[in-house]
Scaffold this motif. Structure first.
Motif, PDB file in Angstrom:
ATOM      1  N   PHE A 201      29.840  29.482  51.692  1.00 24.71           N
ATOM      2  CA  PHE A 201      30.094  30.750  51.007  1.00 24.71           C
ATOM      3  C   PHE A 201      29.158  31.820  51.553  1.00 24.71           C
ATOM      4  O   PHE A 201      27.953  31.617  51.675  1.00 24.71           O
ATOM      5  CB  PHE A 201      29.884  30.589  49.501  1.00 24.71           C
ATOM      6  CG  PHE A 201      30.018  31.877  48.740  1.00 24.71           C
ATOM      7  CD1 PHE A 201      31.263  32.460  48.532  1.00 24.71           C
ATOM      8  CD2 PHE A 201      28.898  32.523  48.244  1.00 24.71           C
ATOM      9  CE1 PHE A 201      31.388  33.663  47.854  1.00 24.71           C
ATOM     10  CE2 PHE A 201      29.007  33.718  47.552  1.00 24.71           C
ATOM     11  CZ  PHE A 201      30.260  34.292  47.361  1.00 24.71           C
ATOM     12  N   SER A 202      29.724  32.985  51.873  1.00 20.56           N
ATOM     13  CA  SER A 202      28.941  34.082  52.429  1.00 20.56           C
ATOM     14  C   SER A 202      28.742  35.209  51.423  1.00 20.56           C
ATOM     15  O   SER A 202      27.616  35.598  51.119  1.00 20.56           O
ATOM     16  CB  SER A 202      29.613  34.633  53.691  1.00 20.56           C
ATOM     17  OG  SER A 202      29.000  35.838  54.128  1.00 20.56           O
ATOM     18  N   HIS A 203      29.858  35.748  50.879  1.00 14.89           N
ATOM     19  CA  HIS A 203      29.764  36.896  49.991  1.00 14.89           C
ATOM     20  C   HIS A 203      31.103  37.086  49.286  1.00 14.89           C
ATOM     21  O   HIS A 203      32.078  36.371  49.581  1.00 14.89           O
ATOM     22  CB  HIS A 203      29.380  38.162  50.762  1.00 14.89           C
ATOM     23  CG  HIS A 203      30.335  38.541  51.861  1.00 14.89           C
ATOM     24  ND1 HIS A 203      30.391  37.857  53.063  1.00 14.89           N
ATOM     25  CD2 HIS A 203      31.276  39.521  51.956  1.00 14.89           C
ATOM     26  CE1 HIS A 203      31.302  38.412  53.842  1.00 14.89           C
ATOM     27  NE2 HIS A 203      31.867  39.414  53.190  1.00 14.89           N
ATOM     28  N   ALA A 204      31.138  38.019  48.390  1.00 11.38           N
ATOM     29  CA  ALA A 204      32.379  38.335  47.669  1.00 11.38           C
ATOM     30  C   ALA A 204      32.511  39.844  47.544  1.00 11.38           C
ATOM     31  O   ALA A 204      31.522  40.589  47.581  1.00 11.38           O
ATOM     32  CB  ALA A 204      32.384  37.676  46.287  1.00 11.38           C
ATOM     33  N   ILE A 205      33.761  40.287  47.410  1.00 17.30           N
ATOM     34  CA  ILE A 205      34.036  41.708  47.194  1.00 17.30           C
ATOM     35  C   ILE A 205      35.082  41.847  46.090  1.00 17.30           C
ATOM     36  O   ILE A 205      35.793  40.902  45.763  1.00 17.30           O
ATOM     37  CB  ILE A 205      34.496  42.421  48.477  1.00 17.30           C
ATOM     38  CG1 ILE A 205      35.774  41.769  49.055  1.00 17.30           C
ATOM     39  CG2 ILE A 205      33.391  42.432  49.523  1.00 17.30           C
ATOM     40  CD1 ILE A 205      37.061  42.402  48.627  1.00 17.30           C
ATOM     41  N   ARG A 206      35.155  43.050  45.550  1.00 18.39           N
ATOM     42  CA  ARG A 206      36.194  43.381  44.576  1.00 18.39           C
ATOM     43  C   ARG A 206      37.183  44.330  45.224  1.00 18.39           C
ATOM     44  O   ARG A 206      36.798  45.305  45.870  1.00 18.39           O
ATOM     45  CB  ARG A 206      35.592  44.058  43.340  1.00 18.39           C
ATOM     46  CG  ARG A 206      36.637  44.539  42.328  1.00 18.39           C
ATOM     47  CD  ARG A 206      36.013  45.410  41.245  1.00 18.39           C
ATOM     48  NE  ARG A 206      36.984  45.809  40.226  1.00 18.39           N
ATOM     49  CZ  ARG A 206      37.806  46.857  40.305  1.00 18.39           C
ATOM     50  NH1 ARG A 206      37.766  47.645  41.386  1.00 18.39           N
ATOM     51  NH2 ARG A 206      38.656  47.143  39.318  1.00 18.39           N
ATOM     52  N   LYS A 207      38.460  44.026  45.064  1.00 17.53           N
ATOM     53  CA  LYS A 207      39.524  44.935  45.501  1.00 17.53           C
ATOM     54  C   LYS A 207      40.176  45.531  44.271  1.00 17.53           C
ATOM     55  O   LYS A 207      40.551  44.809  43.343  1.00 17.53           O
ATOM     56  CB  LYS A 207      40.575  44.183  46.319  1.00 17.53           C
ATOM     57  CG  LYS A 207      40.055  43.664  47.643  1.00 17.53           C
ATOM     58  CD  LYS A 207      41.186  43.293  48.576  1.00 17.53           C
ATOM     59  CE  LYS A 207      41.873  42.020  48.157  1.00 17.53           C
ATOM     60  NZ  LYS A 207      42.961  41.648  49.095  1.00 17.53           N
ATOM     61  N   GLY A 208      40.294  46.840  44.255  1.00 17.90           N
ATOM     62  CA  GLY A 208      40.960  47.518  43.157  1.00 17.90           C
ATOM     63  C   GLY A 208      42.464  47.394  43.274  1.00 17.90           C
ATOM     64  O   GLY A 208      42.998  46.900  44.280  1.00 17.90           O
ATOM     65  N   PRO A 209      43.202  47.840  42.252  1.00 14.93           N
ATOM     66  CA  PRO A 209      44.666  47.753  42.289  1.00 14.93           C
ATOM     67  C   PRO A 209      45.245  48.596  43.419  1.00 14.93           C
ATOM     68  O   PRO A 209      44.774  49.701  43.688  1.00 14.93           O
ATOM     69  CB  PRO A 209      45.093  48.277  40.917  1.00 14.93           C
ATOM     70  CG  PRO A 209      43.947  49.111  40.444  1.00 14.93           C
ATOM     71  CD  PRO A 209      42.715  48.479  41.009  1.00 14.93           C
ATOM     72  N   MET A 210      46.247  48.056  44.097  1.00 15.97           N
ATOM     73  CA  MET A 210      46.874  48.764  45.211  1.00 15.97           C
ATOM     74  C   MET A 210      48.333  49.088  44.935  1.00 15.97           C
ATOM     75  O   MET A 210      48.858  50.045  45.484  1.00 15.97           O
ATOM     76  CB  MET A 210      46.805  47.913  46.484  1.00 15.97           C
ATOM     77  CG  MET A 210      45.401  47.621  46.955  1.00 15.97           C
ATOM     78  SD  MET A 210      45.370  46.948  48.630  1.00 15.97           S
ATOM     79  CE  MET A 210      46.751  45.840  48.632  1.00 15.97           C
ATOM     80  N   LEU A 211      48.993  48.278  44.121  1.00 20.26           N
ATOM     81  CA  LEU A 211      50.434  48.441  43.911  1.00 20.26           C
ATOM     82  C   LEU A 211      50.676  49.385  42.745  1.00 20.26           C
ATOM     83  O   LEU A 211      50.361  49.072  41.605  1.00 20.26           O
ATOM     84  CB  LEU A 211      51.077  47.083  43.646  1.00 20.26           C
ATOM     85  CG  LEU A 211      50.920  46.049  44.766  1.00 20.26           C
ATOM     86  CD1 LEU A 211      51.571  44.737  44.358  1.00 20.26           C
ATOM     87  CD2 LEU A 211      51.490  46.562  46.072  1.00 20.26           C
ATOM     88  N   THR A 212      51.265  50.525  43.043  1.00 19.89           N
ATOM     89  CA  THR A 212      51.506  51.527  42.007  1.00 19.89           C
ATOM     90  C   THR A 212      52.973  51.614  41.608  1.00 19.89           C
ATOM     91  O   THR A 212      53.301  52.275  40.622  1.00 19.89           O
ATOM     92  CB  THR A 212      51.043  52.911  42.493  1.00 19.89           C
ATOM     93  OG1 THR A 212      51.727  53.225  43.707  1.00 19.89           O
ATOM     94  CG2 THR A 212      49.534  52.912  42.730  1.00 19.89           C
ATOM     95  N   GLY A 213      53.850  50.974  42.354  1.00 22.00           N
ATOM     96  CA  GLY A 213      55.258  51.066  42.024  1.00 22.00           C
ATOM     97  C   GLY A 213      56.126  50.330  43.011  1.00 22.00           C
ATOM     98  O   GLY A 213      55.633  49.537  43.824  1.00 22.00           O
ATOM     99  N   PRO A 214      57.426  50.593  42.977  1.00 19.03           N
ATOM    100  CA  PRO A 214      58.377  49.874  43.831  1.00 19.03           C
ATOM    101  C   PRO A 214      58.126  50.102  45.318  1.00 19.03           C
ATOM    102  O   PRO A 214      57.579  51.122  45.732  1.00 19.03           O
ATOM    103  CB  PRO A 214      59.733  50.454  43.412  1.00 19.03           C
ATOM    104  CG  PRO A 214      59.514  50.980  42.032  1.00 19.03           C
ATOM    105  CD  PRO A 214      58.105  51.491  42.019  1.00 19.03           C
ATOM    106  N   ASP A 215      58.551  49.113  46.087  1.00 22.18           N
ATOM    107  CA  ASP A 215      58.569  49.259  47.539  1.00 22.18           C
ATOM    108  C   ASP A 215      59.892  49.919  47.924  1.00 22.18           C
ATOM    109  O   ASP A 215      60.964  49.465  47.507  1.00 22.18           O
ATOM    110  CB  ASP A 215      58.443  47.892  48.216  1.00 22.18           C
ATOM    111  CG  ASP A 215      58.573  47.997  49.721  1.00 22.18           C
ATOM    112  OD1 ASP A 215      57.629  48.492  50.350  1.00 22.18           O
ATOM    113  OD2 ASP A 215      59.629  47.603  50.262  1.00 22.18           O
TER     114      ASP A 215
END
Length: 305
Positions: A201-215
């Motif tokens: 294990f090296s490190h961790a990150i947080r990703k915020g929400p990316m999907l806001t609606g339909p493709d």
């Protein structure tokens, strides 16, 4: 291309594999260049489908950002099988580039997001309620991925059209419930890099929400992400260990792994994706991570055929 033995002059030579849209590598990947140079390793970017590259002229070929492979997955896997000293290895690439591996991991006891799989030509009726995510089983960088509120008639129609569009292109569609915790807690990516005795294990990150609606079918190499450093919890580490233990062939051959988790309905972490082919490693978000990646590459150099 210069002769291999002349070009290295005793230095190991490493190719960092990218795509034509990123000929100088993703900015995060460039952070490993100076640490590798300090360790006496000559590293250079190489585009995976460039026919002029002599892959056998490198001591190690490291997959990094070949993010345009999704629509040519069979070609990409075939290419990987021809490359000597590839990490992660070609059989891992073949397994991991089709997200149906999630079904295998679930069967092995790893907690995963419940998934419905729609084969090309198969009819699918969207559920009447609930937020869901649709995406292809072969994709990178959240390409062709959409979020739908299926209680909304327009979203139901768009979701059905999304599945039809993927199916018409011969692609398998994944349908998953949208986990609300991604809007609050976010997604946690746990990064593992090779050490002398396997993945560490090296490190961790947080990703915020990316999907806001339909493709709506817009083409993009990848979606922009909001990234922050994060400390992984003991529970997240335990789930990641369970996931990695189920990787076919074991993890000793891997240079890196990324385990993406989201809190499920009861708050316990569940697996969204296991990234073993071309994940962003986010080494710019953790002290010492570029050096750890350089050391991981160094650790794999003696393992070349």
């Amino acid at each position: 291309m210069t002769n291999h033995h002349q070009s290295t002059r005793g230095k190991p030579r490493v190719a960092l594999v990218t795509c034509a849209a990123l000929p100088d590598l993703d900015p995060d990947d460039r952070l490993v260049l100076d640490p590798l140079a300090a360790r006496g390793v000559h590293a250079e970017a190489a585009i995976w489908d460039d026919p002029t590259v002599d892959w056998s002229g490198h001591d190690l070929v490291v997959l990094r950002s070949p993010w345009d492979y999704a629509l040519r997955r069979d070609e990409f896997v075939a290419w990987a099988r021809t490359v000597p000293a590839l990490v992660n290895p070609a059989d891992v690439v073949a397994w991991n580039t089709d997200k149906r591996y999630l079904a295998e991991l679930s069967a092995a006891g790893a907690p995963t997001v419940p998934t419905v799989w729609i084969a090309p030509g198969e009819r699918w009726t969207p559920p009447a309620t609930g937020e869901h995510v649709l995406k292809p089983a072969v994709s990178a960088g959240s390409q062709d991925t959409g979020r739908y509120d299926l209680a909304d008639p327009e979203h139901r129609e768009l979701a059905a059209a999304h599945a039809r569009r993927l199916g018409a292109a011969g692609r398998v569609t994944m349908v998953q419930p949208y986990l609300d915790a991604v809007d609050t807690a976010g997604e946690t990516a746990l990064l593992y890099l090779a050490g002398p005795d396997g993945l560490v294990f090296s490190h961790a990150i947080r990703k915020g929400p990316m999907l806001t609606g339909p493709d709506r079918g817009e083409a993009a190499l990848y979606k922009e992400e909001r990234i922050d450093a994060r400390a992984a919890t003991a529970e997240q580490r335990a789930v990641a260990d369970t996931v990695l233990a189920a990787v076919p062939g074991g993890t000793d051959r891997l240079l890196y792994a990324r385990v993406d988790l989201i809190p499920g309905p009861d708050g316990s972490p569940v697996l969204v994706e296991l990234e073993l082919t071309e994940p962003s490693l986010f080494v710019g978000y953790a002290d010492g991570a570029p050096d750890r990646l350089a050391d991981a590459i160094l650790a794999h150099l003696p393992r070349r055929p």
